[in-house]
Write an enzyme that holds these catalytic residues in place. Structure first.
Site, PDB file in Angstrom:
ATOM      1  N   ASN A 253     -11.797   4.767 -11.603  1.00 45.17           N
ATOM      2  CA  ASN A 253     -13.142   4.287 -11.249  1.00 45.17           C
ATOM      3  C   ASN A 253     -13.475   4.553  -9.772  1.00 45.17           C
ATOM      4  O   ASN A 253     -14.611   4.812  -9.428  1.00 45.17           O
ATOM      5  CB  ASN A 253     -13.391   2.816 -11.632  1.00 45.17           C
ATOM      6  CG  ASN A 253     -12.159   1.976 -11.650  1.00 45.17           C
ATOM      7  OD1 ASN A 253     -11.168   2.318 -11.007  1.00 45.17           O
ATOM      8  ND2 ASN A 253     -12.193   0.872 -12.373  1.00 45.17           N
ATOM      9  N   CYS A 254     -12.448   4.535  -8.924  1.00 42.38           N
ATOM     10  CA  CYS A 254     -12.694   4.790  -7.494  1.00 42.38           C
ATOM     11  C   CYS A 254     -13.118   6.241  -7.251  1.00 42.38           C
ATOM     12  O   CYS A 254     -13.695   6.556  -6.211  1.00 42.38           O
ATOM     13  CB  CYS A 254     -11.444   4.476  -6.673  1.00 42.38           C
ATOM     14  SG  CYS A 254     -10.820   2.816  -6.985  1.00 42.38           S
TER      15      CYS A 254
ATOM     16  N   SER B  18      -7.513   3.827 -18.473  1.00 44.08           N
ATOM     17  CA  SER B  18      -6.846   4.279 -17.252  1.00 44.08           C
ATOM     18  C   SER B  18      -7.644   5.356 -16.524  1.00 44.08           C
ATOM     19  O   SER B  18      -7.108   6.371 -16.110  1.00 44.08           O
ATOM     20  CB  SER B  18      -5.456   4.828 -17.616  1.00 44.08           C
ATOM     21  OG  SER B  18      -4.601   4.733 -16.514  1.00 44.08           O
TER      22      SER B  18
ATOM     23  N   THR C 167      -3.775 -18.612 -15.855  1.00 47.03           N
ATOM     24  CA  THR C 167      -5.014 -19.395 -15.856  1.00 47.03           C
ATOM     25  C   THR C 167      -4.683 -20.851 -16.198  1.00 47.03           C
ATOM     26  O   THR C 167      -3.511 -21.219 -16.291  1.00 47.03           O
ATOM     27  CB  THR C 167      -5.993 -18.838 -16.917  1.00 47.03           C
ATOM     28  OG1 THR C 167      -5.425 -19.102 -18.205  1.00 47.03           O
ATOM     29  CG2 THR C 167      -6.231 -17.354 -16.750  1.00 47.03           C
TER      30      THR C 167
ATOM     31  N   PRO D  24      -1.526 -21.820 -20.000  1.00 43.63           N
ATOM     32  CA  PRO D  24      -0.302 -21.125 -19.564  1.00 43.63           C
ATOM     33  C   PRO D  24       0.012 -19.853 -20.349  1.00 43.63           C
ATOM     34  O   PRO D  24       0.823 -19.045 -19.904  1.00 43.63           O
ATOM     35  CB  PRO D  24       0.801 -22.175 -19.763  1.00 43.63           C
ATOM     36  CG  PRO D  24       0.214 -23.254 -20.597  1.00 43.63           C
ATOM     37  CD  PRO D  24      -1.273 -23.189 -20.465  1.00 43.63           C
TER      38      PRO D  24
ATOM     39  N   ASP E 131     -10.308  -7.961 -10.596  1.00 45.63           N
ATOM     40  CA  ASP E 131     -11.636  -8.389 -10.135  1.00 45.63           C
ATOM     41  C   ASP E 131     -12.102  -9.697 -10.771  1.00 45.63           C
ATOM     42  O   ASP E 131     -12.957 -10.388 -10.222  1.00 45.63           O
ATOM     43  CB  ASP E 131     -12.685  -7.311 -10.475  1.00 45.63           C
ATOM     44  CG  ASP E 131     -12.492  -6.033  -9.672  1.00 45.63           C
ATOM     45  OD1 ASP E 131     -11.579  -5.992  -8.828  1.00 45.63           O
ATOM     46  OD2 ASP E 131     -13.259  -5.083  -9.898  1.00 45.63           O
TER      47      ASP E 131
ATOM     48  N   TYR F 193      -3.226 -15.102 -18.819  1.00 43.44           N
ATOM     49  CA  TYR F 193      -3.208 -14.670 -17.421  1.00 43.44           C
ATOM     50  C   TYR F 193      -4.526 -13.969 -17.097  1.00 43.44           C
ATOM     51  O   TYR F 193      -5.189 -13.440 -17.996  1.00 43.44           O
ATOM     52  CB  TYR F 193      -2.077 -13.678 -17.182  1.00 43.44           C
ATOM     53  CG  TYR F 193      -0.681 -14.238 -17.385  1.00 43.44           C
ATOM     54  CD1 TYR F 193       0.103 -14.594 -16.297  1.00 43.44           C
ATOM     55  CD2 TYR F 193      -0.145 -14.397 -18.660  1.00 43.44           C
ATOM     56  CE1 TYR F 193       1.392 -15.091 -16.474  1.00 43.44           C
ATOM     57  CE2 TYR F 193       1.139 -14.905 -18.845  1.00 43.44           C
ATOM     58  CZ  TYR F 193       1.900 -15.242 -17.746  1.00 43.44           C
ATOM     59  OH  TYR F 193       3.162 -15.739 -17.917  1.00 43.44           O
ATOM     60  N   ALA F 194      -4.873 -13.938 -15.823  1.00 45.45           N
ATOM     61  CA  ALA F 194      -6.052 -13.165 -15.397  1.00 45.45           C
ATOM     62  C   ALA F 194      -5.696 -12.407 -14.125  1.00 45.45           C
ATOM     63  O   ALA F 194      -5.066 -12.976 -13.211  1.00 45.45           O
ATOM     64  CB  ALA F 194      -7.243 -14.083 -15.156  1.00 45.45           C
TER      65      ALA F 194
ATOM     66  N   TYR G 127       4.928   8.397  17.692  1.00 46.07           N
ATOM     67  CA  TYR G 127       4.040   9.092  18.634  1.00 46.07           C
ATOM     68  C   TYR G 127       4.514  10.504  18.954  1.00 46.07           C
ATOM     69  O   TYR G 127       5.682  10.731  19.292  1.00 46.07           O
ATOM     70  CB  TYR G 127       3.895   8.306  19.949  1.00 46.07           C
ATOM     71  CG  TYR G 127       3.417   9.195  21.079  1.00 46.07           C
ATOM     72  CD1 TYR G 127       2.155   9.777  21.025  1.00 46.07           C
ATOM     73  CD2 TYR G 127       4.237   9.509  22.171  1.00 46.07           C
ATOM     74  CE1 TYR G 127       1.718  10.646  22.017  1.00 46.07           C
ATOM     75  CE2 TYR G 127       3.813  10.369  23.172  1.00 46.07           C
ATOM     76  CZ  TYR G 127       2.553  10.943  23.090  1.00 46.07           C
ATOM     77  OH  TYR G 127       2.130  11.798  24.048  1.00 46.07           O
TER      78      TYR G 127
END
Ligand code: FAD
Length: 548
Positions: A41-42, A38, A265, A268, A275, A271-272, A418
């Site tokens: 990375n950003c 966790s 995927t 069944p 990225d 899952y993926a 505004y």
């Protein structure tokens, strides 16, 4: 039930915590190859620059805290080596002890992310990638003294974030980019604004340049040797789908794992997300890859919901991204003009240069805004913005409009918040709507910077309606200058030839175009005016030619 998750960052951790919130009885095991789970990375480029000073701030959770709150079994420094689909188990290796073991699963979630592209250049192993906390530690250790020279291969989002941060540390920085512009998601007339900003902050940018070899203290670029103390690979990423490939899961043409609406995927029980998963493009339904954090987090949640029997919906990817390059904000959503052209799509483009808020309130900043849409149906294809304040807000509104299926003229109908410090009564997004309505209804037919030379060759005359002083600072070759306010009195001076009207940003040109049309002239307005043209490849080439 046991759910095993490969990758403990954006998508993986989002799936894990959602699963736990939905059900307390599931055994959740998260396997993470790096030493951290966790992590932000950003935020890594900002740690390189010292903007984020403390490495601990990058690590949002620890295995201990995740166990305490969510009863997650998080194993860091552990790599998943293979998947045995028949036995429903993965083989893992403890990277400290090298011991291998098998872990059974009922459901497996793959969120291993994307790996940096490292092309087969001699010496590529000397280039530092930036993906994990370990990478950023290595990079921080390599960047020791302000008099060093860093060469960054790749002028994309991460490469340019790093350029800014290394300048922040005082290094000399060269960005080597193979394409003729930086930031591929932008069209060239907006990318030059970013190149200017890099130049203003002392970053050398080599465009159309290829790194041919990397040595201990230099790189070879287009046959020339450039001294380099640090070389960074920021060339792009590719889905880390090796595990899935070896397990015979179906992959798409660009190496992403094929998934359905629930991110399942071809198996069944697997899952993926994020990225590594192939996305469906919102515009044309094609297979695409969008390696961005929003999608990874959203899909992690989707998968947890699906495993727990909750309804999920398919959400195609638009591709909305933002980046800060020194004092400039760049944001994009949807398709750009290059991609529309390559796909042979019929489109219209509009450029505007509005202020971030009312001009009479101090501190307004101009932004360059571009909208791409279907000239018949009004479907919004994409938008780009480069500027300062308010770029994020406009692109987010436009991304929302795309998601909501609004047409370009309907942008005029949006009732946006505004007051003078924040926007304008006609917000830039509303302005794009008015302009799109004018175009689709046929009230005016703007031409683009890229049309000017060919129209001039067809004997169109350029009429510039800016003030004399503005005109004196630079103009399109061969342009006649009659300021807008003098136009009615001086129509007799205007040749009865087809005209391209231009001004600074297209607004006075629009008024002049309608006025001259009313007086019987054959006239088109230059979209985005001199400002867009002069930053475009055509404008830059013309200016370079004139100054020879
Ligand atoms: P990741 O978050 O990358 O997590 C994958 C994890 O899986 C990795 O930690 C990896 O070590 C682990 N792993 C891989 N293989 C195995 C294995 N076999 N066994 C065990 N573990 C494995 N996106 C944005 O939207 N905005 C930004 O500003 C932004 N900035 C970024 C800056 C940098 C420097 C980087 C690298 C990325 C940035 N991104 C940004 C992209 C964003 O971080 C990713 O899109 C997102 O993290 C993808 O989530 P993920 O779960 O698919 O993969």
């Amino acid at each position: 039930m046991r759910v095993v998750i490969v990758g403990g960052v954006a998508g993986g951790m989002s799936a894990a915590t959602r699963l736990r919130r939905l059900r307390d009885d599931i055994d959740i095991v998260v396997i993470e190859r790096s030493g951290y789970v966790s992590y932000a990375n950003c935020g890594l480029p900002y740690y390189v620059g010292g903007v984020i000073a403390d490495e601990d701030d990058l690590v949002l959770q620890t295995p201990e805290r995740l166990h305490e709150r969510f009863r997650l079994d998080v194993r860091v420094a552990t790599e998943v080596l293979s998947i045995d689909r028949d036995r429903h188990e993965v083989t893992v290796r403890d990277l400290h002890t090298n011991a291998e073991s098998a872990i059974g699963y009922d459901k497996l979630i793959l969120s291993p992310g994307a790996a940096p592209v490292l092309p087969p250049i001699p010496g590529i192993e000397l280039a530092l990638p930036l993906r994990t906390v370990e990478d950023v530690t290595r990079l921080r250790e390599a960047v020791l003294a302000p008099d060093q020279h860093a060469v960054i291969i790749g002028g994309g989002f991460i490469g340019l974030e790093l350029a800014e941060n290394l300048r922040h540390r005082g290094l000399r920085v060269t960005v080597v980019e193979a394409a003729p512009q930086v930031l591929g998601p932008l069209d060239p007339e907006l990318a030059t604004l970013v190149a200017d900003e890099l130049d203003r902050h002392g970053v050398t940018v080599l465009l159309g340049a290829t790194v041919e070899a990397i040595g201990e203290d230099h790189v070879q670029v287009n046959g020339q040797s450039i001294a380099a103390d640090v070389v960074i690979a920021a060339i792009g990423v590719r889905p880390e789908s090796g595990l899935a490939r070896a397990a015979n899961l179906v992959l798409g043409p660009r190496g992403g794992i094929e998934v359905d609406a629930a991110n399942r995927t071809s198996d069944p029980d697997i899952y993926a997300v994020g990225d590594v998963a192939q996305q469906t493009d919102a515009l044309d339904g094609s297979a695409t890859l969008v390696p961005l954090a929003n999608l990874a987090n959203r899909q992690g949640r989707t998968v947890a919901d699906h495993i727990c029997g909750r309804a999920v919906r398919e959400v195609p990817a638009i591709g909305t991204a933002i980046v800060k390059i020194f004092d400039v904000t760049v944001a994009v959503t949807g398709w750009n003009e290059k991609r529309l052209r390559a796909a042979g799509r019929h489109f219209a483009a509009l450029h505007a240069h509005p202020g971030s808020h009312a001009g009479y309130y101090p501190g307004a900043q101009t932004m360059a805004l571009k909208l791409l849409f279907d000239p018949v149906s009004g479907e919004i294809f994409g938008a780009q913005a480069v500027g300062g304040d308010g770029v994020d807000k406009r692109i987010d509104v436009l991304a929302t409009a795309i998601r909501g299926g609004l047409t370009a003229p309907e942008l005029a109908d949006l009732e946006l918040a505004y007051a003078p410090p924040f926007g304008s009564a006609k917000d830039p997004v509303n302005m794009l709507g008015y302009m799109a309505e004018n175009t689709i209804s046929g009230l005016c037919s703007p031409v683009q910077w890229s049309d000017v030379a060919s129209l001039q060759a067809e004997h169109f005359r350029v009429l510039d309606v800016r003030s004399r002083s503005e005109f004196a600072q630079g103009s399109i070759l061969g342009a006649l200058n009659i300021p807008l306010d003098e136009l009615r009195e001086r129509t007799s001076e205007i040749p009865r030839e087809p005209l391209i009207v231009t001004c600074a940003v297209g607004q006075r040109g629009h008024t002049a175009t309608l006025l001259l049309q009313d007086h019987g002239f054959d006239v088109v307005n230059l979209d985005g005016g001199y400002q867009t043209w002069s930053h475009s490849p055509a404008g830059l080439a013309a200016v370079a030619q004139q100054s020879k």
